[in-house]
Structure formats: C-alpha cells, structure tokens
Motif scaffolding. Structure first.
Motif, PDB file in Angstrom:
ATOM      1  N   SER A 136       0.813  -1.221   0.000  1.00  0.00           N
ATOM      2  CA  SER A 136       0.000   0.000   0.000  1.00  0.00           C
ATOM      3  C   SER A 136       0.840   1.263   0.000  1.00  0.00           C
ATOM      4  CB  SER A 136      -0.936  -0.003   1.220  1.00  0.00           C
ATOM      5  OG  SER A 136      -0.182  -0.086   2.429  1.00  0.00           O
ATOM      6  N   ARG A 137       2.095   1.133   0.402  1.00  0.00           N
ATOM      7  CA  ARG A 137       2.988   2.305   0.413  1.00  0.00           C
ATOM      8  C   ARG A 137       3.768   2.456  -0.878  1.00  0.00           C
ATOM      9  NH1 ARG A 137       6.200   0.969   5.817  1.00  0.00           N
ATOM     10  NH2 ARG A 137       5.937  -1.117   4.918  1.00  0.00           N
ATOM     11  N   GLY A 138       3.517   1.557  -1.812  1.00  0.00           N
ATOM     12  CA  GLY A 138       4.201   1.609  -3.092  1.00  0.00           C
ATOM     13  C   GLY A 138       5.302   0.581  -3.203  1.00  0.00           C
ATOM     14  N   LYS A 139       6.181   0.747  -4.179  1.00  0.00           N
ATOM     15  CA  LYS A 139       7.267  -0.199  -4.422  1.00  0.00           C
ATOM     16  C   LYS A 139       8.547   0.343  -3.798  1.00  0.00           C
ATOM     17  CE  LYS A 139       7.370  -2.187  -8.395  1.00  0.00           C
ATOM     18  NZ  LYS A 139       7.555  -2.457  -9.849  1.00  0.00           N
ATOM     19  N   ARG A 140       9.256  -0.537  -3.079  1.00  0.00           N
ATOM     20  CA  ARG A 140      10.497  -0.100  -2.448  1.00  0.00           C
ATOM     21  C   ARG A 140      11.491  -1.258  -2.403  1.00  0.00           C
ATOM     22  NH1 ARG A 140       6.941  -1.345   1.547  1.00  0.00           N
ATOM     23  NH2 ARG A 140       7.718  -2.444   3.392  1.00  0.00           N
ATOM     24  N   ALA A 141      12.767  -0.904  -2.413  1.00  0.00           N
ATOM     25  CA  ALA A 141      13.827  -1.910  -2.378  1.00  0.00           C
ATOM     26  C   ALA A 141      14.041  -2.394  -0.955  1.00  0.00           C
ATOM     27  CB  ALA A 141      15.120  -1.328  -2.932  1.00  0.00           C
ATOM     28  N   LEU A 142      14.357  -3.674  -0.819  1.00  0.00           N
ATOM     29  CA  LEU A 142      14.668  -4.260   0.477  1.00  0.00           C
ATOM     30  C   LEU A 142      16.168  -4.209   0.716  1.00  0.00           C
ATOM     31  CD1 LEU A 142      12.336  -7.400   0.424  1.00  0.00           C
ATOM     32  CD2 LEU A 142      11.937  -5.227   1.590  1.00  0.00           C
ATOM     33  N   GLU A 143      16.533  -4.256   1.977  1.00  0.00           N
ATOM     34  CA  GLU A 143      17.947  -4.201   2.341  1.00  0.00           C
ATOM     35  C   GLU A 143      18.681  -5.441   1.864  1.00  0.00           C
ATOM     36  OE1 GLU A 143      20.744  -3.971   6.388  1.00  0.00           O
ATOM     37  OE2 GLU A 143      18.554  -4.133   6.531  1.00  0.00           O
ATOM     38  N   ASN A 144      19.858  -5.236   1.316  1.00  0.00           N
ATOM     39  CA  ASN A 144      20.710  -6.350   0.909  1.00  0.00           C
ATOM     40  C   ASN A 144      21.692  -6.687   2.031  1.00  0.00           C
ATOM     41  OD1 ASN A 144      19.479  -6.371  -1.520  1.00  0.00           O
ATOM     42  ND2 ASN A 144      21.180  -5.534  -2.691  1.00  0.00           N
ATOM     43  N   PHE A 145      21.966  -7.968   2.194  1.00  0.00           N
ATOM     44  CA  PHE A 145      22.936  -8.405   3.180  1.00  0.00           C
ATOM     45  C   PHE A 145      24.211  -8.862   2.468  1.00  0.00           C
ATOM     46  CE2 PHE A 145      18.993  -8.517   5.414  1.00  0.00           C
ATOM     47  CZ  PHE A 145      19.306  -8.267   6.739  1.00  0.00           C
ATOM     48  N   PRO A 146      25.363  -8.659   3.091  1.00  0.00           N
ATOM     49  CA  PRO A 146      26.612  -9.088   2.438  1.00  0.00           C
ATOM     50  C   PRO A 146      26.630 -10.599   2.261  1.00  0.00           C
ATOM     51  CG  PRO A 146      26.997  -8.486   4.730  1.00  0.00           C
ATOM     52  CD  PRO A 146      25.600  -8.058   4.415  1.00  0.00           C
ATOM     53  N   PRO A 147      27.077 -11.079   1.112  1.00  0.00           N
ATOM     54  CA  PRO A 147      27.102 -12.530   0.881  1.00  0.00           C
ATOM     55  C   PRO A 147      28.123 -13.221   1.768  1.00  0.00           C
ATOM     56  CG  PRO A 147      28.189 -11.381  -0.905  1.00  0.00           C
ATOM     57  CD  PRO A 147      27.572 -10.322  -0.041  1.00  0.00           C
ATOM     58  N   PRO A 148      27.758 -14.350   2.364  1.00  0.00           N
ATOM     59  CA  PRO A 148      28.731 -15.117   3.160  1.00  0.00           C
ATOM     60  C   PRO A 148      29.711 -15.815   2.222  1.00  0.00           C
ATOM     61  CG  PRO A 148      26.659 -16.305   3.031  1.00  0.00           C
ATOM     62  CD  PRO A 148      26.422 -14.978   2.367  1.00  0.00           C
ATOM     63  N   PRO A 149      30.872 -16.206   2.714  1.00  0.00           N
ATOM     64  CA  PRO A 149      31.851 -16.897   1.867  1.00  0.00           C
ATOM     65  C   PRO A 149      31.339 -18.260   1.410  1.00  0.00           C
ATOM     66  CG  PRO A 149      32.531 -16.924   4.169  1.00  0.00           C
ATOM     67  CD  PRO A 149      31.369 -16.010   4.091  1.00  0.00           C
ATOM     68  N   SER A 150      31.749 -18.657   0.225  1.00  0.00           N
ATOM     69  CA  SER A 150      31.320 -19.925  -0.350  1.00  0.00           C
ATOM     70  C   SER A 150      31.988 -21.108   0.345  1.00  0.00           C
ATOM     71  CB  SER A 150      31.652 -19.960  -1.841  1.00  0.00           C
ATOM     72  OG  SER A 150      31.402 -21.235  -2.388  1.00  0.00           O
ATOM     73  N   PHE A 151      31.199 -22.170   0.534  1.00  0.00           N
ATOM     74  CA  PHE A 151      31.748 -23.415   1.076  1.00  0.00           C
ATOM     75  C   PHE A 151      32.496 -24.215   0.010  1.00  0.00           C
ATOM     76  CE2 PHE A 151      27.996 -23.045   4.033  1.00  0.00           C
ATOM     77  CZ  PHE A 151      28.736 -22.839   5.188  1.00  0.00           C
ATOM     78  N   GLN A 152      32.220 -23.962  -1.249  1.00  0.00           N
ATOM     79  CA  GLN A 152      32.663 -24.835  -2.326  1.00  0.00           C
ATOM     80  C   GLN A 152      34.179 -24.809  -2.516  1.00  0.00           C
ATOM     81  OE1 GLN A 152      30.434 -23.855  -5.827  1.00  0.00           O
ATOM     82  NE2 GLN A 152      28.449 -24.316  -4.888  1.00  0.00           N
ATOM     83  N   GLN A 153      34.733 -25.992  -2.729  1.00  0.00           N
ATOM     84  CA  GLN A 153      36.175 -26.128  -2.916  1.00  0.00           C
ATOM     85  C   GLN A 153      36.643 -25.376  -4.154  1.00  0.00           C
ATOM     86  OE1 GLN A 153      37.398 -30.193  -3.052  1.00  0.00           O
ATOM     87  NE2 GLN A 153      39.557 -29.744  -3.424  1.00  0.00           N
ATOM     88  N   SER A 154      35.818 -25.395  -5.200  1.00  0.00           N
ATOM     89  CA  SER A 154      36.200 -24.749  -6.463  1.00  0.00           C
ATOM     90  C   SER A 154      36.314 -23.234  -6.319  1.00  0.00           C
ATOM     91  CB  SER A 154      35.172 -25.080  -7.550  1.00  0.00           C
ATOM     92  OG  SER A 154      33.873 -24.651  -7.168  1.00  0.00           O
ATOM     93  N   ALA A 155      35.642 -22.656  -5.313  1.00  0.00           N
ATOM     94  CA  ALA A 155      35.701 -21.205  -5.131  1.00  0.00           C
ATOM     95  C   ALA A 155      36.991 -20.774  -4.446  1.00  0.00           C
ATOM     96  CB  ALA A 155      34.498 -20.735  -4.311  1.00  0.00           C
ATOM     97  N   GLY A 156      37.579 -21.678  -3.663  1.00  0.00           N
ATOM     98  CA  GLY A 156      38.832 -21.356  -2.980  1.00  0.00           C
ATOM     99  C   GLY A 156      38.705 -20.189  -2.020  1.00  0.00           C
ATOM    100  N   THR A 157      37.581 -20.069  -1.343  1.00  0.00           N
ATOM    101  CA  THR A 157      37.310 -18.917  -0.480  1.00  0.00           C
ATOM    102  C   THR A 157      37.952 -19.105   0.892  1.00  0.00           C
ATOM    103  OG1 THR A 157      35.171 -18.702  -1.574  1.00  0.00           O
ATOM    104  CG2 THR A 157      35.503 -17.431   0.442  1.00  0.00           C
ATOM    105  N   PRO A 158      38.727 -18.118   1.330  1.00  0.00           N
ATOM    106  CA  PRO A 158      39.335 -18.222   2.666  1.00  0.00           C
ATOM    107  C   PRO A 158      38.317 -17.888   3.754  1.00  0.00           C
ATOM    108  CG  PRO A 158      39.969 -16.157   1.636  1.00  0.00           C
ATOM    109  CD  PRO A 158      39.189 -16.921   0.607  1.00  0.00           C
ATOM    110  N   SER A 159      38.458 -18.525   4.905  1.00  0.00           N
ATOM    111  CA  SER A 159      37.624 -18.223   6.062  1.00  0.00           C
ATOM    112  C   SER A 159      38.192 -17.011   6.788  1.00  0.00           C
ATOM    113  CB  SER A 159      37.573 -19.427   7.013  1.00  0.00           C
ATOM    114  OG  SER A 159      37.006 -19.065   8.250  1.00  0.00           O
TER     115      SER A 159
END
Length: 209
Positions: A136-159
């Motif tokens: 009823s208040r119109g269209k609005r963007a929702l808050e984005n959250f920072p993406p967590p690091p990938s679990f996948q081995q192929s991504a090679g993401t450090p913890s």
C-alpha cells in the motif's frame, strides 16, 4: 402406564432430583459430592510450595552441579575464537553419514541456511540479491545483506578465521551454528543439537563441489 409415560416420568424424576440436589440451604459453600478429587487436588507438591522434605523447606531445588536437563546436549566450548579452534580439533560428528541423515541435513540447510548461503553453499542466498516489495505504500527496495563466503572447494574462499571454507571441520561448523559469527546469528534456538550435526554433514557435501 405405557412405556412412553413411564419414560417421561423417569426423566422428570431425574431432572427434579438434579435441581433439588444442586440447591443449598444458604448456610454452606459445599458444592455437593466431589468426583475424582485427586484429579484437581494433587498429592505432589507444587514447585512454589514449602516442602518439609527438604532442609530449606523449598520444593524447587537447585539441580546438582553438572546435571543436564532432559533432552539437553552439553557443548563444553565457549564463544571465542580460541574455543572455535579447539572445537575444530576435538569435536567430531557423532552421527553416521548415511543417506537418511544427509537428506535430513539438506532439508534443514535449505530451511535455515540457504536464504544466506544459497542452495549450493556458494554464498548467493536470496537476501544477498536485489529485492523489492510492493504494498500500500508503493514499491520499495529491500535491504541487501553481504554474501557469506562460499563453502565450495572450487571457489577457494578463505575463512575469516583462517584456512579455507572448504576445509572447515565438524567442530568448527557446529561451533558456528551454535554461537553464530559476524552477521550470522546463533541458530541454537532454531536447530536442535542432533539436527545441527545433520547440517554439518550436508555442508561437507557442499564443500566437495
């Protein structure tokens, strides 16, 4: 007297008896006969009652040190980086890695974790993407959250606490689910200890991708 009149007389007699027996004489608070008194007047002491069976006269007693409530599983590791590392070395998944546990772990992951971590554990959950809502208040963007690091081995993401996300051990994953870390809050109240181990088991499958 025929059967119809007889039944009618019986009904009238029963009704009259009930009415008369329910009337008091104005001098007593008695409700008449009691049925199954012990159903609402228990033999046991209530927790807030005094109890002469104990030295402090209290019914509710402090549990013995080290005792656990029924259904509670103790996790003797604190909420710190040092305890996280210690859990990573010492804690192992007590559940058997079978198809049933893995399937339940997948369901739990999709229910509680995928909204942030993504269905494949790549860190691309729905709340990390652009979203909008219209009401009823119109269209609005929702808050984005920072993406967590990938679990996948192929991504090679450090913890952020050292090592690779694909190399997180049973204890480290369980510790994080229990206490949370960074933007991730504790999930101890949402996921039971046994179910946390099933999630841990499924995360290991995602680490292989």
């Amino acid at each position: 007297m025929n059967k119809k009149n007889f039944l009618g007389a019986v009904c009238v007699a029963v009704a009259l008896t009930a009415v008369v027996s329910s009337c008091g004489d104005g001098t007593t608070r008695s409700a008449g006969w009691e049925f199954s008194r012990n159903m609402y007047d228990p033999i046991a002491f209530n927790p807030d009652q005094q109890n002469p069976n104990f030295k402090n006269n209290s019914t509710a007693q402090t549990p013995p040190q080290g005792s656990n409530p029924i259904g509670f599983e103790r996790f003797d590791y604190g909420n710190s980086v040092e305890e996280y590392e210690r859990a990573g070395l010492e804690v192992k998944n007590p559940l058997i890695a079978n198809a049933e546990n893995l399937k339940q772990g997948e369901t739990l992951f999709l229910t509680y974790c995928a909204v942030c971590h993504g269905k494949e554990g790549a860190g691309d959950g729905t709340i990390t993407k652009d979203r909008e809502v219209e009401d009823s208040r119109g269209k609005r963007a929702l808050e984005n959250f920072p993406p967590p690091p990938s679990f996948q081995q192929s991504a090679g993401t450090p913890s952020s606490r050292g090592g690779q996300m694909s190399q997180l051990t049973d204890g480290k994953i369980y510790h994080t689910i229990t206490y949370g870390y960074n933007a991730m809050g504790s999930h101890a109240s949402q996921i039971s200890p046994e179910d946390r181990w099933k999630v841990v088991m499924y995360v290991h499958e995602l680490q292989k991708k």
